[in-house]
Design a protein around this motif. Structure first.
Motif, PDB file in Angstrom:
ATOM      1  N   PHE A 132       0.834  -1.195   0.000  1.00 25.61           N
ATOM      2  CA  PHE A 132       0.000   0.000   0.000  1.00 25.61           C
ATOM      3  C   PHE A 132       0.873   1.251   0.000  1.00 25.61           C
ATOM      4  O   PHE A 132       1.855   1.327   0.747  1.00 25.61           O
ATOM      5  N   ASP A 133       0.491   2.245  -0.793  1.00 28.54           N
ATOM      6  CA  ASP A 133       1.170   3.533  -0.702  1.00 28.54           C
ATOM      7  C   ASP A 133       0.620   4.286   0.511  1.00 28.54           C
ATOM      8  O   ASP A 133      -0.264   3.789   1.228  1.00 28.54           O
ATOM      9  N   ALA A 134       1.136   5.478   0.762  1.00 28.33           N
ATOM     10  CA  ALA A 134       0.755   6.220   1.974  1.00 28.33           C
ATOM     11  C   ALA A 134      -0.742   6.505   2.017  1.00 28.33           C
ATOM     12  O   ALA A 134      -1.395   6.325   3.054  1.00 28.33           O
ATOM     13  N   ALA A 135      -1.295   6.958   0.883  1.00 31.13           N
ATOM     14  CA  ALA A 135      -2.718   7.316   0.858  1.00 31.13           C
ATOM     15  C   ALA A 135      -3.601   6.102   1.130  1.00 31.13           C
ATOM     16  O   ALA A 135      -4.595   6.188   1.861  1.00 31.13           O
ATOM     17  N   TRP A 136      -3.228   4.970   0.568  1.00 25.50           N
ATOM     18  CA  TRP A 136      -4.042   3.775   0.768  1.00 25.50           C
ATOM     19  C   TRP A 136      -3.795   3.133   2.133  1.00 25.50           C
ATOM     20  O   TRP A 136      -4.697   2.503   2.694  1.00 25.50           O
ATOM     21  N   THR A 137      -2.625   3.292   2.685  1.00 28.35           N
ATOM     22  CA  THR A 137      -2.395   2.815   4.053  1.00 28.35           C
ATOM     23  C   THR A 137      -3.328   3.546   5.006  1.00 28.35           C
ATOM     24  O   THR A 137      -3.967   2.935   5.884  1.00 28.35           O
ATOM     25  N   GLU A 138      -3.432   4.855   4.815  1.00 26.68           N
ATOM     26  CA  GLU A 138      -4.334   5.657   5.653  1.00 26.68           C
ATOM     27  C   GLU A 138      -5.789   5.267   5.397  1.00 26.68           C
ATOM     28  O   GLU A 138      -6.582   5.127   6.342  1.00 26.68           O
ATOM     29  N   TYR A 139      -6.139   5.064   4.146  1.00 29.48           N
ATOM     30  CA  TYR A 139      -7.506   4.687   3.785  1.00 29.48           C
ATOM     31  C   TYR A 139      -7.902   3.357   4.417  1.00 29.48           C
ATOM     32  O   TYR A 139      -8.991   3.221   4.979  1.00 29.48           O
ATOM     33  N   VAL A 140      -7.014   2.365   4.328  1.00 34.02           N
ATOM     34  CA  VAL A 140      -7.305   1.050   4.914  1.00 34.02           C
ATOM     35  C   VAL A 140      -7.485   1.170   6.421  1.00 34.02           C
ATOM     36  O   VAL A 140      -8.373   0.543   7.015  1.00 34.02           O
ATOM     37  N   GLY A 141      -6.652   1.992   7.064  1.00 31.70           N
ATOM     38  CA  GLY A 141      -6.783   2.213   8.505  1.00 31.70           C
ATOM     39  C   GLY A 141      -8.145   2.766   8.882  1.00 31.70           C
ATOM     40  O   GLY A 141      -8.757   2.351   9.874  1.00 31.70           O
ATOM     41  N   LYS A 142      -8.633   3.695   8.085  1.00 28.19           N
ATOM     42  CA  LYS A 142      -9.957   4.272   8.340  1.00 28.19           C
ATOM     43  C   LYS A 142     -11.059   3.259   8.052  1.00 28.19           C
ATOM     44  O   LYS A 142     -12.068   3.207   8.765  1.00 28.19           O
ATOM     45  N   MET A 143     -10.872   2.456   7.017  1.00 27.30           N
ATOM     46  CA  MET A 143     -11.856   1.410   6.706  1.00 27.30           C
ATOM     47  C   MET A 143     -11.965   0.408   7.849  1.00 27.30           C
ATOM     48  O   MET A 143     -13.070  -0.007   8.235  1.00 27.30           O
ATOM     49  N   MET A 144     -10.824   0.022   8.397  1.00 26.49           N
ATOM     50  CA  MET A 144     -10.819  -0.904   9.530  1.00 26.49           C
ATOM     51  C   MET A 144     -11.542  -0.279  10.728  1.00 26.49           C
ATOM     52  O   MET A 144     -12.349  -0.940  11.398  1.00 26.49           O
ATOM     53  N   TYR A 145     -11.256   0.990  10.993  1.00 29.04           N
ATOM     54  CA  TYR A 145     -11.917   1.664  12.110  1.00 29.04           C
ATOM     55  C   TYR A 145     -13.430   1.701  11.895  1.00 29.04           C
ATOM     56  O   TYR A 145     -14.205   1.395  12.818  1.00 29.04           O
ATOM     57  N   ASN A 146     -13.861   2.082  10.703  1.00 31.30           N
ATOM     58  CA  ASN A 146     -15.297   2.163  10.439  1.00 31.30           C
ATOM     59  C   ASN A 146     -15.983   0.809  10.594  1.00 31.30           C
ATOM     60  O   ASN A 146     -17.140   0.725  11.017  1.00 31.30           O
ATOM     61  N   LYS A 147     -15.257  -0.259  10.263  1.00 34.97           N
ATOM     62  CA  LYS A 147     -15.825  -1.593  10.454  1.00 34.97           C
ATOM     63  C   LYS A 147     -15.989  -1.894  11.945  1.00 34.97           C
ATOM     64  O   LYS A 147     -16.989  -2.496  12.358  1.00 34.97           O
ATOM     65  N   LEU A 148     -15.031  -1.484  12.755  1.00 38.29           N
ATOM     66  CA  LEU A 148     -15.139  -1.663  14.206  1.00 38.29           C
ATOM     67  C   LEU A 148     -16.352  -0.921  14.748  1.00 38.29           C
ATOM     68  O   LEU A 148     -17.072  -1.435  15.621  1.00 38.29           O
TER      69      LEU A 148
END
Length: 296
Positions: A264-280
């Motif tokens: 993952f590049d920086a933008a997608w690393t951040e995006y995945v982190g937010k996706m994981m949080y929203n799933k929680l």
């Protein structure tokens, strides 16, 4: 039953309920390089530069003493991962102490024959694990990353978490992996399923909580652009998610990658982190509001 006894019982249940609400949340992250993080701290989001106020962090991949530490981003040669973004938003939502355990290793598979012999693996076969033991930084003394995680969790529980006044509650395991199993993709369905069940059971054996037998397990799929993408692995992951309770798949098929075609590049690393949080949040594992996100 007289009114006095009923009142006493009511007080007990109120105390139990209040204690449960105060229990410290514990989140686990595991997997290979995209879970480990492959973006240098020179590209860390500005909001992470100040560090955390409530997070207690422990990486149990190479060593385990059960003592949590601070998580910082001062070293420009070190790297950050999606879980760092997830933890930031967890902290904003909870506004109280919480605990994060991480066990990650780049280029690792679940199948013992899918990667190079010099690397540990996530194999969850009980007989194999009993023979080899937990990986602790030396492949000659232990090869199982699954046991690294579960033993590391047990150490954290024994040394730190059980000492907390109001106890602790394991909320979820967040996972990203699959690239390295492409050479043994036909075995991934069974391997992935067995590994999830092993992790859940080991955590249950330590906590004694029935709910941990089906502890939420959240994973992201391998991007289709990845030069190590396997459709068979992805289909196996989705099949496991459809069959096991509380296993959730986040579609990352169109994720953006670095020039290496793997991470993952920086933008997608951040995006995945937010996706994981929203799933929680969606699963009510974190009491908060979903964050607004736009796909990079």
């Amino acid at each position: 039953m007289n009114k006095l006894k009923l009142f006493a019982i009511a007080i007990i249940f109120c105390d139990i309920g209040a204690s449960a609400k105060k229990q410290a949340s514990v989140f686990i992250t595991a997997g290979q390089s995209n879970a480990d993080g492959r973006v240098y701290n020179t590209e860390v989001p500005d909001y992470l530069k100040a560090g955390y106020g409530y997070l207690h962090f422990k990486n149990v991949t190479n060593a385990s003493n059960g003592i949590f530490e601070k998580r910082t981003f001062d070293n420009p040669k070190a790297r950050w991962a999606f879980c760092d973004v997830t933890n930031y938003h967890i902290e904003k939502a909870l506004k109280k102490d919480f605990y994060a355990i991480k066990c990650t290793y780049g280029g690792t598979s679940i199948d013992t024959s899918a990667t190079v012999a010099s690397k540990p693996v996530w194999c969850a076969d009980k007989e194999w694990i009993n023979r080899t033991g937990a990986y602790r930084g030396d492949i000659n003394t232990g090869k199982s990353l699954t046991k690294s995680l579960t033993d590391g969790f047990a150490d954290c529980a024994d040394i730190t978490l059980t000492e907390l006044k109001d106890g602790f509650d394991v909320k979820a395991i967040m996972w990203h992996q699959g690239e390295s199993d492409r050479k043994q993709a036909a075995n991934y369905y069974k391997n992935f399923k067995d590994m999830i069940n092993y992790m859940r059971n080991a955590i249950y054996m330590k906590t004694g909580k029935e709910k941990d037998k089906t502890l939420p397990f959240i994973f992201g799929t391998v991007p289709h652009k990845s030069r190590q993408y396997s459709r068979e692995v992805e289909e196996a992951q989705k099949r496991v998610a459809s069959e096991l309770p509380n296993v959730y798949c986040i579609d990352l098929s169109d994720a953006g990658l670095q020039a290496d075609g793997l991470h993952f590049d920086a933008a997608w690393t951040e995006y995945v982190g937010k996706m994981m949080y929203n799933k929680l949040v969606e699963l009510k594992l974190v009491k908060g509001k979903k964050v607004k996100i736009e796909k990079p």
